[in-house]
Enzyme design. Structure first.
Site, mmCIF file in Angstrom:
data_model
loop_
_atom_site.group_PDB
_atom_site.id
_atom_site.type_symbol
_atom_site.label_atom_id
_atom_site.label_comp_id
_atom_site.label_asym_id
_atom_site.label_seq_id
_atom_site.Cartn_x
_atom_site.Cartn_y
_atom_site.Cartn_z
ATOM 1 N N HIS A 135 32.408 13.642 15.578
ATOM 2 C CA HIS A 135 30.995 13.735 15.203
ATOM 3 C C HIS A 135 30.856 13.139 13.795
ATOM 4 C CE1 HIS A 135 27.280 15.823 13.903
ATOM 5 N NE2 HIS A 135 27.058 16.118 15.163
ATOM 6 N N ASP A 212 37.331 20.667 13.367
ATOM 7 C CA ASP A 212 35.887 20.841 13.531
ATOM 8 C C ASP A 212 35.696 21.628 14.827
ATOM 9 O OD1 ASP A 212 33.305 20.613 14.429
ATOM 10 O OD2 ASP A 212 33.174 18.436 14.195
ATOM 11 N N GLN A 215 31.991 22.662 18.486
ATOM 12 C CA GLN A 215 31.761 22.618 19.928
ATOM 13 C C GLN A 215 32.757 23.498 20.686
ATOM 14 O OE1 GLN A 215 28.868 21.723 21.867
ATOM 15 N NE2 GLN A 215 29.042 20.376 20.112
ATOM 16 N N LYS A 238 25.764 27.392 17.626
ATOM 17 C CA LYS A 238 26.315 26.955 18.920
ATOM 18 C C LYS A 238 27.101 28.080 19.572
ATOM 19 C CE LYS A 238 26.328 22.301 17.283
ATOM 20 N NZ LYS A 238 26.326 20.943 17.614
ATOM 21 N N CYS A 376 25.207 11.834 17.514
ATOM 22 C CA CYS A 376 25.864 11.791 16.198
ATOM 23 C C CYS A 376 27.327 11.414 16.331
ATOM 24 C CB CYS A 376 25.720 13.123 15.457
ATOM 25 S SG CYS A 376 24.028 13.541 15.087
#
Lengths: 418, 148
Positions: A135, A212, A215, A238, A376
């Site tokens: 991302h 990261d 997600q 999220k 993104c």
């Protein structure tokens, strides 16, 4: 569960999605005269009533600043804020609460590390490794850091299925690699990276690793100690929590050695014009009044999510994903982008008949909310030589009925454009 | 919300088969347009003789709305003078962003098929990408127009 039959009692995998749907008020509305079908949880998940109530209660009852006043409201707010930190710690299995820093979200958490760890440790000639499927928020902070320090950004390529393979990773890993920043799960493709293996390889070379997890949190197990990861960044919104709140996990040893990210209140022990002594972890990295209600809402979201058998939630989502993948294969002219084995929660796709933006508008008119665009992740689009995809993404509340509604809407697209 | 209002036959046709989808030679103006939201990209080239656009073409990729808008725009402005083009853009812009332009639909000719766009605020940028790029090309310097 009220059903006391032996089958239900002995079956922890029982997961009642219809009951789950009752917990999410936003699901129960019509859009364009059709019942909402929400397939955009990778952008943001809907919020259960318990999270909405927790946030409301902060403002309605425990409305006070934290870590400051001696009055009761401030005590209650402080206690709930710190309870939320403990919930985050337990959820990601950090060793200590002081290793959990509240941030505005994943992006701020990554920027914190890039700014604080990166500027203190990187020099010209050093390399920062990212992967091709990142991302933008896990690319740009490192790009800026490299510009400032003279370090080089190195990219691990992905395969045409959207995988990051050990071999490709090893090929880019060198003696000069000081830092590795990579997604745990790809937002555009749903690929799950073999992070445990890659982290071990990076550590063998002495590199520090950030994941990261934006997600990943609601779709795969996250155990920072088992992974051995140095930094883990994620967002509350999220994970069925409020927007504007997230957290950075960092190993104590690393956080201790890092200079503050921002200066201000709460991050200090004492201030004179000659010298400022910084506060202990994690407060050193939490300058200013934080998003108190957001953090408490995130705590409520973790309570909500952890109240389920999480393996059953994952199994449910994976079953819906398999159903969707099969259903898509039956629609002519639809092509999936991102087909990594073991992928989760995301179906990025193209249609011969129509551009993603047109697909988005047409399925919206059928009540189906999906995302369209580059997500993104423009380098991912570049890899596939496309400008955009349409993306349906799943959450705890999605059903095969939702997929049927989407497929029905895609047939509308074909009717109109075919 | 009626989808047929947005996706009229003319738009579907021009989206599928954009007219003037070529680079004219000679040309003396060029601009690139980009919509960062959806990744739509066009490159527009035209020949300006005095204050008249004598030829125009574009190459691009994007959604049906952006490509059809570009296509119909090139048809509408070929042979027009700069003041005529400015007047047309102004009417078009008003039509897709507010109800005020509704009386002027006749003056827009084929471009009036985009009237439905105003019911879809997220798509206005698609419909105006070509026009913003044209403005850029007709400005003092060639460059990149963006809808952001």
């Amino acid at each position: 569960m009220t059903d006391a039959s032996p089958i239900a009692a002995s079956s922890p995998a029982a997961f009642d999605v219809q009951r789950v749907r009752e917990d999410f008020p936003a699901l129960h509305q019509d859009v364009h005269g059709k019942p909402l079908v929400y397939l955009d949880s990778a952008a943001t998940s809907l919020k259960p009533q318990s999270v909405i109530d927790a946030v409301t209660e902060v403002y309605a009852r425990d409305c006070a600043n934290i870590h400051r006043a001696v009055h009761l409201l401030s005590q209650r707010a402080t206690a709930r804020f710190e309870e939320a930190r403990e919930k985050v710690r337990a959820f990601v299995n950090a060793a200590k609460k002081s290793e959990v820093v509240f941030t505005r979200g994943t992006t701020e958490a990554i920027n914190l590390v890039a700014h604080s760890w990166g500027r203190a440790h990187l020099r010209e000639g050093d390399e920062v490794l990212v992967t091709e499927l990142e991302h933008h928020s896990n690319i740009v902070p490192w790009q800026i850091l490299c510009q400032q320090t003279g370090a080089t950004l190195v990219v691990v390529p992905m395969t045409d299925r959207g995988e990051v393979l050990r071999e490709a990773f090893e090929e880019q890993l060198t003696e000069r690699t000081r830092f590795v920043a990579m997604a745990h799960v790809s937002n555009a493709l749903g690929s799950v990276l073999p992070v445990a293996e890659l982290i071990a390889l990076a550590h063998d070379r002495g590199a520090v690793v950030l994941l990261d997890g934006a997600q990943a949190m609601s779709h795969v197990d996250v155990d920072v100690q088992a992974l051995g990861v140095d930094f883990y960044a994620f967002s509350g919104h999220k994970l069925y929590g409020p927007s504007g709140i997230g957290a950075l996990y960092g190993k104590e040893k690393l956080l201790e050695g890092m200079p503050p990210y921002q200066g201000g209140g709460d991050m200090i022990r004492s201030v004179t014009f000659e010298e400022t002594l910084y506060n202990e972890l994690p407060y050193k990295f939490e300058a200013g009044t934080p998003n108190i209600a957001g953090a408490i809402g995130l705590g409520a979201a973790i309570d909500y999510f952890a109240s389920f058998d999480i393996q059953a939630v994952h199994a449910h989502e994976n079953a819906v994903l398999r159903y969707a993948t099969d259903a898509f294969e039956a629609v002519p002219g639809v092509r999936l982008i991102g087909t990594a084995p073991g992928k989760v929660a995301v179906l990025s796709f193209l249609m011969d008949a129509a551009h993603p933006h047109d697909i988005g508008t047409i399925v919206d008119s059928e009540g189906v909310a999906i995302r369209t665009g580059h997500h993104c992740a423009q380098p991912v689009m570049e890899h596939f030589e496309i400008a955009a995809t349409a993306r349906a993404s799943l959450g705890i509340y999605n059903t095969t009925d939702d997929i049927d509604a989407l497929v029905g809407a895609l047939r509308k697209v074909q009717e109109l454009f075919g | 919300m009626d989808l047929r209002e947005l996706y009229q036959e003319v738009i579907l046709d021009h989206g599928r088969h954009p007219r003037n989808h070529r680079f004219p030679e000679p040309h003396n103006r060029e601009a690139r347009g980009y919509n960062p939201l959806c990744g739509d990209k066009i490159t527009l080239r035209l020949q300006l003789d005095g204050d008249k656009i004598t030829d125009i073409g574009f190459i691009g990729q994007g959604c049906a709305i952006s490509q059809a808008s570009c296509s119909t725009m090139t048809e509408a402005i070929k042979g027009k003078t700069l003041p005529e083009v400015q007047a047309l853009f102004s009417k078009f812009h008003t039509m897709v962003t507010s109800d005020e332009g509704a009386d002027d639909l006749d003056a827009l000719g084929k471009l009036a098929v985009f009237a439905g766009v105003r019911e879809f605020p997220m798509r206005v940028k698609c419909a105006t990408l070509g026009w913003h790029t044209l403005n850029q090309a007709l400005g003092d310097e060639s460059g990149e127009a963006t809808t952001e």
